[in-house]
Design an enzyme around this catalytic site. Structure first.
Site, PDB file in Angstrom:
ATOM      1  N   GLU A 150       0.829  -1.204   0.000  1.00 49.74           N
ATOM      2  CA  GLU A 150       0.000   0.000   0.000  1.00 49.74           C
ATOM      3  C   GLU A 150       0.869   1.264   0.000  1.00 49.74           C
ATOM      4  O   GLU A 150       0.525   2.267  -0.626  1.00 49.74           O
ATOM      5  CB  GLU A 150      -0.927   0.001   1.218  1.00 49.74           C
ATOM      6  CG  GLU A 150      -1.966  -1.115   1.211  1.00 49.74           C
ATOM      7  CD  GLU A 150      -2.861  -1.059  -0.017  1.00 49.74           C
ATOM      8  OE1 GLU A 150      -3.392   0.028  -0.331  1.00 49.74           O
ATOM      9  OE2 GLU A 150      -3.020  -2.103  -0.677  1.00 49.74           O
ATOM     10  N   TRP A 174       2.097   1.745  -3.521  1.00 48.64           N
ATOM     11  CA  TRP A 174       1.049   2.361  -4.346  1.00 48.64           C
ATOM     12  C   TRP A 174       1.112   3.880  -4.225  1.00 48.64           C
ATOM     13  O   TRP A 174       0.929   4.611  -5.201  1.00 48.64           O
ATOM     14  CB  TRP A 174      -0.337   1.879  -3.914  1.00 48.64           C
ATOM     15  CG  TRP A 174      -0.842   0.670  -4.640  1.00 48.64           C
ATOM     16  CD1 TRP A 174      -0.932  -0.602  -4.165  1.00 48.64           C
ATOM     17  CD2 TRP A 174      -1.361   0.622  -5.987  1.00 48.64           C
ATOM     18  NE1 TRP A 174      -1.469  -1.436  -5.121  1.00 48.64           N
ATOM     19  CE2 TRP A 174      -1.747  -0.717  -6.247  1.00 48.64           C
ATOM     20  CE3 TRP A 174      -1.550   1.571  -6.989  1.00 48.64           C
ATOM     21  CZ2 TRP A 174      -2.290  -1.123  -7.469  1.00 48.64           C
ATOM     22  CZ3 TRP A 174      -2.087   1.178  -8.203  1.00 48.64           C
ATOM     23  CH2 TRP A 174      -2.455  -0.155  -8.437  1.00 48.64           C
ATOM     24  N   TRP A 199     -21.361  11.075 -20.402  1.00 49.15           N
ATOM     25  CA  TRP A 199     -21.880  10.837 -19.056  1.00 49.15           C
ATOM     26  C   TRP A 199     -23.319  11.339 -18.943  1.00 49.15           C
ATOM     27  O   TRP A 199     -23.693  12.320 -19.587  1.00 49.15           O
ATOM     28  CB  TRP A 199     -21.008  11.557 -18.018  1.00 49.15           C
ATOM     29  CG  TRP A 199     -19.562  11.190 -18.063  1.00 49.15           C
ATOM     30  CD1 TRP A 199     -18.549  11.919 -18.605  1.00 49.15           C
ATOM     31  CD2 TRP A 199     -18.967   9.997 -17.552  1.00 49.15           C
ATOM     32  NE1 TRP A 199     -17.346  11.257 -18.458  1.00 49.15           N
ATOM     33  CE2 TRP A 199     -17.576  10.067 -17.812  1.00 49.15           C
ATOM     34  CE3 TRP A 199     -19.463   8.869 -16.894  1.00 49.15           C
ATOM     35  CZ2 TRP A 199     -16.682   9.075 -17.445  1.00 49.15           C
ATOM     36  CZ3 TRP A 199     -18.580   7.870 -16.525  1.00 49.15           C
ATOM     37  CH2 TRP A 199     -17.213   7.968 -16.797  1.00 49.15           C
ATOM     38  N   ASN A 243     -11.049   1.770   2.732  1.00 49.54           N
ATOM     39  CA  ASN A 243     -10.559   1.685   1.359  1.00 49.54           C
ATOM     40  C   ASN A 243     -11.396   0.754   0.478  1.00 49.54           C
ATOM     41  O   ASN A 243     -11.661   1.058  -0.692  1.00 49.54           O
ATOM     42  CB  ASN A 243      -9.097   1.239   1.334  1.00 49.54           C
ATOM     43  CG  ASN A 243      -8.484   1.396  -0.050  1.00 49.54           C
ATOM     44  OD1 ASN A 243      -8.501   2.489  -0.611  1.00 49.54           O
ATOM     45  ND2 ASN A 243      -7.981   0.319  -0.617  1.00 49.54           N
ATOM     46  N   TRP A 284     -16.441  10.590 -13.358  1.00 45.95           N
ATOM     47  CA  TRP A 284     -15.604  10.312 -12.185  1.00 45.95           C
ATOM     48  C   TRP A 284     -15.043  11.593 -11.568  1.00 45.95           C
ATOM     49  O   TRP A 284     -14.750  11.629 -10.373  1.00 45.95           O
ATOM     50  CB  TRP A 284     -14.463   9.363 -12.547  1.00 45.95           C
ATOM     51  CG  TRP A 284     -13.530   9.856 -13.628  1.00 45.95           C
ATOM     52  CD1 TRP A 284     -13.611   9.589 -14.967  1.00 45.95           C
ATOM     53  CD2 TRP A 284     -12.371  10.684 -13.466  1.00 45.95           C
ATOM     54  NE1 TRP A 284     -12.590  10.211 -15.650  1.00 45.95           N
ATOM     55  CE2 TRP A 284     -11.805  10.884 -14.752  1.00 45.95           C
ATOM     56  CE3 TRP A 284     -11.758  11.283 -12.371  1.00 45.95           C
ATOM     57  CZ2 TRP A 284     -10.669  11.648 -14.972  1.00 45.95           C
ATOM     58  CZ3 TRP A 284     -10.616  12.048 -12.571  1.00 45.95           C
ATOM     59  CH2 TRP A 284     -10.087  12.225 -13.863  1.00 45.95           C
ATOM     60  N   TRP A 307      -9.790   7.194  -8.349  1.00 44.78           N
ATOM     61  CA  TRP A 307     -10.997   7.441  -9.140  1.00 44.78           C
ATOM     62  C   TRP A 307     -10.826   6.997 -10.590  1.00 44.78           C
ATOM     63  O   TRP A 307     -11.737   6.422 -11.197  1.00 44.78           O
ATOM     64  CB  TRP A 307     -11.394   8.918  -9.065  1.00 44.78           C
ATOM     65  CG  TRP A 307     -12.268   9.152  -7.868  1.00 44.78           C
ATOM     66  CD1 TRP A 307     -11.887   9.627  -6.652  1.00 44.78           C
ATOM     67  CD2 TRP A 307     -13.662   8.862  -7.773  1.00 44.78           C
ATOM     68  NE1 TRP A 307     -12.954   9.655  -5.793  1.00 44.78           N
ATOM     69  CE2 TRP A 307     -14.055   9.196  -6.451  1.00 44.78           C
ATOM     70  CE3 TRP A 307     -14.612   8.368  -8.650  1.00 44.78           C
ATOM     71  CZ2 TRP A 307     -15.366   9.038  -6.002  1.00 44.78           C
ATOM     72  CZ3 TRP A 307     -15.918   8.210  -8.204  1.00 44.78           C
ATOM     73  CH2 TRP A 307     -16.283   8.543  -6.901  1.00 44.78           C
TER      74      TRP A 307
END
Length: 436
Positions: A258, A261, A290, A325, A343, A366
């Site tokens: 993590e 990341w 969208w 998360n 998004w 996102w």
């Protein structure tokens, strides 16, 4: 101030221990004057004057002030536009050099460029250092000297390159005697900057060894405290990334992943600055049409979609500034895939609400959910909130905590039917991406 000083400019590094830029400042020739600027260019854009993040920063600055008092020093605190603050400091202080740590966001890069040019024009050195990540910029590249855009090979290279040098703490304590001896009695309160205290309970910054050891087994269960909650401390630098990696190497490879990341998304932000402009990482995804239904967006924001796991996550976020998360992935997928809402709307809402808001990680998360990002979930992966609930909250403990009205007659019906929503979004994506 007639005495010649060097200044250390605190930003996303609100601690005295293991602070790279502060270490080099304290080892330099002149006494170090600590400085923090409450940036009005950022704060004035915040509509919510009960923003807990501003309170967290203010509290952290007061903590630094108390620690420095023990060393017969203090911290100079300013409120205003950084460039104007620096112009004033140049007039009122005899500054030899300025030290700080790197930032990677678009606004910060422009700010530091302008401040550096101002200081250099006055013959004042401006030195910045890597502090908030383990590897930055061009330190992790492919064999062809290009940036990684897929996490797994990046993480492999990250682990291969890691050695004691990169995680060794900076022994700032050995040089604390070099802080400028002064007393600052002018500490601006929150209200003086137009903000107010909240009832937010901020996570402790102590590392829970037992929790980290069990992280792999417990991290996906939102009803329990199975994650470290240290992200807000990493965001504002009240804890050192090097110390966390030291712990992770001993306690949990999953937790280390993590942290990698986090470096990965910072790396993406550095190499692909177009994402700072609201563009998709994969530009073909900007062709998606969208629906962007305002009423459905508001229902999502308020936790009134009729999907309990989604509503629980949004209500937790609204009340605490935190969201688990696993639930972040579920809520993000729902907004984009079930409601076919851009998004960027969700990204902006999380940016407003999350205590640990960090542009690189938020944007990366996102775009992962939307399928438009680097190493993203494929566009046809659509989380089913019902199966996600069965898998991660089977006893509904998390849902019942945050959606106590789930069984009431006035709890909303599902805002959209899952199978219909899935077919609708797949059709929209295929049209945009020319996929058959």
């Amino acid at each position: 101030m007639n005495q010649k000083v060097s200044i250390f400019w605190f930003r996303r590094d609100l601690r005295l221990d293991d602070n790279a830029g502060l270490f080099y400042a304290l080892k330099s020739t002149y006494p170090i004057l600590p400085l923090f600027i409450f940036d009005s260019e950022i704060l004035d854009k915040l509509e919510n004057k009960y923003d807990a993040r501003v309170e967290f920063i203010h509290k952290s600055i007061l903590d630094l002030h108390e620690q420095l008092k023990e060393l017969d020093s203090s911290i100079l605190i300013k409120y205003g536009k950084p460039l104007e603050v620096w112009k004033d400091l140049i007039e009122t202080c005899t500054i030899a050099e300025v030290y700080t740590n790197h930032d990677y966001e678009q606004y910060a890069n422009g700010r530091d460029l302008r401040v550096g040019e101002l200081l250099n024009s006055k013959g004042i050195g401006f030195y910045t250092y890597k502090d908030q990540v383990i590897f930055e910029k061009n330190e992790i590249l492919t064999g062809g000297n290009t940036p990684y855009t897929i996490f797994t090979p990046y993480s492999r290279k990250w682990r291969e390159k890691l050695n004691e040098f990169y995680v060794k703490s900076y022994p700032t304590e050995a040089y604390f005697k070099n802080f400028l001896k002064f007393e600052n009695k002018v500490i601006p309160g929150l209200t003086e900057m137009g903000f107010f205290k909240t009832n937010t309970r901020f996570p402790e910054k102590e590392i829970d060894t037992n929790l980290i050891e069990k992280y792999n087994d417990l991290r996906d269960i939102p009803s329990i405290l199975g994650t470290s909650r240290l992200s807000v401390h990493l965001r504002f630098g009240t804890i050192s990334i090097r110390k966390l990696v030291q712990k992770a190497l001993i306690l949990s490879q999953t937790w280390l992943n993590e942290l990698i990341w986090r470096d990965f998304y910072m790396n993406i932000l550095y190499h692909f600055p177009h994402i700072s402009k609201g563009e998709s990482f994969k530009k073909e995804y900007d062709g998606i049409v969208w629906r962007n239904n305002e009423n459905e967006f508001q229902a999502w924001c308020m936790g009134l979609t009729g999907y309990p796991i989604v509503d629980a996550g949004m209500r937790e976020l609204n009340e605490t500034g935190f969201m688990h998360n696993r639930v972040r992935m579920i809520t993000a997928s729902f907004l984009v895939k079930h409601l076919l809402i851009d998004w960027r709307w969700g990204e902006a809402y999380f940016a407003e609400k999350l205590l640990d808001y960090d542009f690189a990680a938020n944007n990366g998360g996102w775009q992962w959910a939307a399928g438009s990002g680097c190493d993203a979930a494929p566009y046809f992966r659509i989380f089913n909130p019902t199966t996600q609930t069965q898998k991660f909250d089977p006893e509904l403990k998390y849902i019942k905590k945050w959606v106590p009205d789930v069984s009431n007659f006035d709890y909303p019906e599902p805002i959209v039917e899952h199978t219909f929503a899935r077919e609708r979004v797949l059709d929209a994506y295929k049209k945009a991406l020319n996929k058959n």
